[in-house]
Structure formats: structure tokens, C-alpha cells
Design a protein around this motif. Structure first.
Motif, PDB file in Angstrom:
ATOM      1  N   LEU A  32      -1.573  21.565  69.804  1.00  0.00           N
ATOM      2  CA  LEU A  32      -2.310  22.815  69.778  1.00  0.00           C
ATOM      3  C   LEU A  32      -3.366  22.816  70.868  1.00  0.00           C
ATOM      4  O   LEU A  32      -4.054  21.810  71.070  1.00  0.00           O
ATOM      5  CB  LEU A  32      -2.985  22.975  68.401  1.00  0.00           C
ATOM      6  N   GLY A  33      -3.479  23.921  71.583  1.00  0.00           N
ATOM      7  CA  GLY A  33      -4.539  24.089  72.576  1.00  0.00           C
ATOM      8  C   GLY A  33      -5.623  24.977  71.997  1.00  0.00           C
ATOM      9  O   GLY A  33      -5.325  25.961  71.310  1.00  0.00           O
ATOM     10  N   ILE A  34      -6.874  24.631  72.239  1.00  0.00           N
ATOM     11  CA  ILE A  34      -8.013  25.416  71.764  1.00  0.00           C
ATOM     12  C   ILE A  34      -8.934  25.644  72.956  1.00  0.00           C
ATOM     13  O   ILE A  34      -9.192  24.734  73.738  1.00  0.00           O
ATOM     14  CB  ILE A  34      -8.798  24.654  70.668  1.00  0.00           C
ATOM     15  N   THR A  35      -9.441  26.867  73.082  1.00  0.00           N
ATOM     16  CA  THR A  35     -10.403  27.166  74.135  1.00  0.00           C
ATOM     17  C   THR A  35     -11.379  28.213  73.618  1.00  0.00           C
ATOM     18  O   THR A  35     -11.212  28.746  72.520  1.00  0.00           O
ATOM     19  CB  THR A  35      -9.701  27.656  75.428  1.00  0.00           C
ATOM     20  N   PHE A  36     -12.406  28.485  74.393  1.00  0.00           N
ATOM     21  CA  PHE A  36     -13.318  29.561  74.036  1.00  0.00           C
ATOM     22  C   PHE A  36     -13.671  30.347  75.283  1.00  0.00           C
ATOM     23  O   PHE A  36     -13.659  29.826  76.402  1.00  0.00           O
ATOM     24  CB  PHE A  36     -14.570  29.038  73.317  1.00  0.00           C
ATOM     25  N   ILE A  37     -13.949  31.627  75.077  1.00  0.00           N
ATOM     26  CA  ILE A  37     -14.236  32.549  76.167  1.00  0.00           C
ATOM     27  C   ILE A  37     -15.442  33.388  75.759  1.00  0.00           C
ATOM     28  O   ILE A  37     -15.516  33.868  74.627  1.00  0.00           O
ATOM     29  CB  ILE A  37     -13.028  33.489  76.412  1.00  0.00           C
ATOM     30  N   ASN A  38     -16.362  33.582  76.699  1.00  0.00           N
ATOM     31  CA  ASN A  38     -17.477  34.484  76.440  1.00  0.00           C
ATOM     32  C   ASN A  38     -16.913  35.867  76.132  1.00  0.00           C
ATOM     33  O   ASN A  38     -16.037  36.360  76.840  1.00  0.00           O
ATOM     34  CB  ASN A  38     -18.400  34.540  77.657  1.00  0.00           C
ATOM     35  N   LYS A  39     -17.400  36.476  75.084  1.00  0.00           N
ATOM     36  CA  LYS A  39     -16.860  37.752  74.620  1.00  0.00           C
ATOM     37  C   LYS A  39     -16.938  38.856  75.681  1.00  0.00           C
ATOM     38  O   LYS A  39     -16.117  39.767  75.681  1.00  0.00           O
ATOM     39  CB  LYS A  39     -17.585  38.185  73.346  1.00  0.00           C
ATOM     40  N   VAL A  40     -17.886  38.781  76.581  1.00  0.00           N
ATOM     41  CA  VAL A  40     -18.001  39.811  77.623  1.00  0.00           C
ATOM     42  C   VAL A  40     -16.944  39.646  78.719  1.00  0.00           C
ATOM     43  O   VAL A  40     -16.721  40.560  79.507  1.00  0.00           O
ATOM     44  CB  VAL A  40     -19.411  39.848  78.260  1.00  0.00           C
ATOM     45  N   ASN A  41     -16.264  38.500  78.762  1.00  0.00           N
ATOM     46  CA  ASN A  41     -15.266  38.236  79.792  1.00  0.00           C
ATOM     47  C   ASN A  41     -13.890  38.761  79.356  1.00  0.00           C
ATOM     48  O   ASN A  41     -12.976  38.000  79.042  1.00  0.00           O
ATOM     49  CB  ASN A  41     -15.214  36.737  80.103  1.00  0.00           C
ATOM     50  N   GLN A  42     -13.746  40.067  79.353  1.00  0.00           N
ATOM     51  CA  GLN A  42     -12.522  40.705  78.880  1.00  0.00           C
ATOM     52  C   GLN A  42     -11.319  40.427  79.790  1.00  0.00           C
ATOM     53  O   GLN A  42     -10.181  40.409  79.326  1.00  0.00           O
ATOM     54  CB  GLN A  42     -12.740  42.213  78.727  1.00  0.00           C
ATOM     55  N   ILE A  43     -11.551  40.191  81.076  1.00  0.00           N
ATOM     56  CA  ILE A  43     -10.449  39.872  81.995  1.00  0.00           C
ATOM     57  C   ILE A  43      -9.804  38.552  81.576  1.00  0.00           C
ATOM     58  O   ILE A  43      -8.579  38.437  81.497  1.00  0.00           O
ATOM     59  CB  ILE A  43     -10.936  39.833  83.456  1.00  0.00           C
ATOM     60  N   SER A  44     -10.629  37.547  81.300  1.00  0.00           N
ATOM     61  CA  SER A  44     -10.103  36.257  80.861  1.00  0.00           C
ATOM     62  C   SER A  44      -9.403  36.389  79.509  1.00  0.00           C
ATOM     63  O   SER A  44      -8.334  35.813  79.296  1.00  0.00           O
ATOM     64  CB  SER A  44     -11.223  35.224  80.774  1.00  0.00           C
ATOM     65  N   LEU A  45      -9.989  37.158  78.605  1.00  0.00           N
ATOM     66  CA  LEU A  45      -9.377  37.354  77.294  1.00  0.00           C
ATOM     67  C   LEU A  45      -7.982  37.963  77.440  1.00  0.00           C
ATOM     68  O   LEU A  45      -7.022  37.478  76.845  1.00  0.00           O
ATOM     69  CB  LEU A  45     -10.257  38.241  76.419  1.00  0.00           C
ATOM     70  N   ARG A  46      -7.854  39.019  78.244  1.00  0.00           N
ATOM     71  CA  ARG A  46      -6.547  39.660  78.431  1.00  0.00           C
ATOM     72  C   ARG A  46      -5.539  38.694  79.052  1.00  0.00           C
ATOM     73  O   ARG A  46      -4.375  38.657  78.654  1.00  0.00           O
ATOM     74  CB  ARG A  46      -6.684  40.915  79.281  1.00  0.00           C
ATOM     75  N   ALA A  47      -5.979  37.888  80.025  1.00  0.00           N
ATOM     76  CA  ALA A  47      -5.073  36.923  80.662  1.00  0.00           C
ATOM     77  C   ALA A  47      -4.574  35.903  79.642  1.00  0.00           C
ATOM     78  O   ALA A  47      -3.383  35.585  79.602  1.00  0.00           O
ATOM     79  CB  ALA A  47      -5.779  36.220  81.825  1.00  0.00           C
ATOM     80  N   HIS A  48      -5.468  35.391  78.816  1.00  0.00           N
ATOM     81  CA  HIS A  48      -5.068  34.430  77.784  1.00  0.00           C
ATOM     82  C   HIS A  48      -4.122  35.069  76.769  1.00  0.00           C
ATOM     83  O   HIS A  48      -3.137  34.453  76.358  1.00  0.00           O
ATOM     84  CB  HIS A  48      -6.294  33.856  77.077  1.00  0.00           C
ATOM     85  N   GLN A  49      -4.421  36.299  76.369  1.00  0.00           N
ATOM     86  CA  GLN A  49      -3.568  36.969  75.393  1.00  0.00           C
ATOM     87  C   GLN A  49      -2.176  37.243  75.965  1.00  0.00           C
ATOM     88  O   GLN A  49      -1.192  37.154  75.245  1.00  0.00           O
ATOM     89  CB  GLN A  49      -4.229  38.256  74.902  1.00  0.00           C
ATOM     90  N   LYS A  50      -2.088  37.536  77.247  1.00  0.00           N
ATOM     91  CA  LYS A  50      -0.772  37.731  77.879  1.00  0.00           C
ATOM     92  C   LYS A  50       0.050  36.447  77.849  1.00  0.00           C
ATOM     93  O   LYS A  50       1.274  36.490  77.820  1.00  0.00           O
ATOM     94  CB  LYS A  50      -0.926  38.213  79.321  1.00  0.00           C
ATOM     95  N   LEU A  51      -0.635  35.315  77.852  1.00  0.00           N
ATOM     96  CA  LEU A  51       0.056  34.027  77.763  1.00  0.00           C
ATOM     97  C   LEU A  51       0.415  33.674  76.313  1.00  0.00           C
ATOM     98  O   LEU A  51       1.138  32.721  76.074  1.00  0.00           O
ATOM     99  CB  LEU A  51      -0.807  32.909  78.353  1.00  0.00           C
ATOM    100  N   GLY A  52      -0.122  34.415  75.368  1.00  0.00           N
ATOM    101  CA  GLY A  52       0.196  34.152  73.969  1.00  0.00           C
ATOM    102  C   GLY A  52      -0.915  33.492  73.166  1.00  0.00           C
ATOM    103  O   GLY A  52      -0.709  33.123  72.009  1.00  0.00           O
TER     104      GLY A  52
END
Length: 78
Positions: A32-52
Motif C-alpha cells: 500500500l502507498g500512502i501520501t498526503f497533499i496540502n488541500k489547497v493543491n488541487q492540481i496535485s490532488l487531481r493528478a493523484h486521483q487520475k492515477l487511482g
């Protein structure tokens, strides 16, 4: 790790290829991979979500809000 892809190369699944190479190394040791992203960084969030990656948590730290994400390393992104 941060990945920045030039505009002319975006949308060509380069991030998927890079992540897949990393995933193949990590899956041997980590299920399992775990990471965290600052909530204001929506570009990173979308990129991670596109990867699953899936948002599994939200938490405050040092005056900022973060999203915790998880990814099953046994799953290919290609």
C-alpha cells in the motif's frame, strides 16, 4: 517527490509511465502507498486521483489542512 510535465507533453500519460516504474519497484516491499497533499493543491490532488489514489483522511497540521491518500501498489496504472 514532485513531477512537473511541460505543457506540450501533458495528456500523453507520461506521469502514468513514471509512476508505473516506481510502483513496480515499491510493490515488491509495500502493498500500500500512502501520501498526503496540502488541500489547497488541487492540481496535485487531481493528478493523484487520475492515477487511482483515493482520499482516505483529512487532517490539520501547522495551520494547513492536508488530505491523506492511499493506493494499492498491486494495481497497474497503465
Amino acid at each position: 517527490m514532485a513531477v512537473c510535465i511541460d505543457l506540450q507533453y501533458r495528456g500523453k500519460r507520461i506521469l502514468n509511465t513514471l509512476f508505473e516504474a516506481m510502483r513496480l519497484e515499491f510493490v515488491q516491499k509495500y502493498p500500500l502507498g500512502i501520501t498526503f497533499i496540502n488541500k489547497v493543491n488541487q492540481i496535485s490532488l487531481r493528478a493523484h486521483q487520475k492515477l487511482g489514489w483515493e482520499v482516505i483522511d483529512e487532517f490539520p497540521f501547522n495551520g494547513n489542512w492536508y488530505l491523506g491518500l492511499a493506493f494499492e501498489m498491486g494495481r497497474s496504472v497503465l
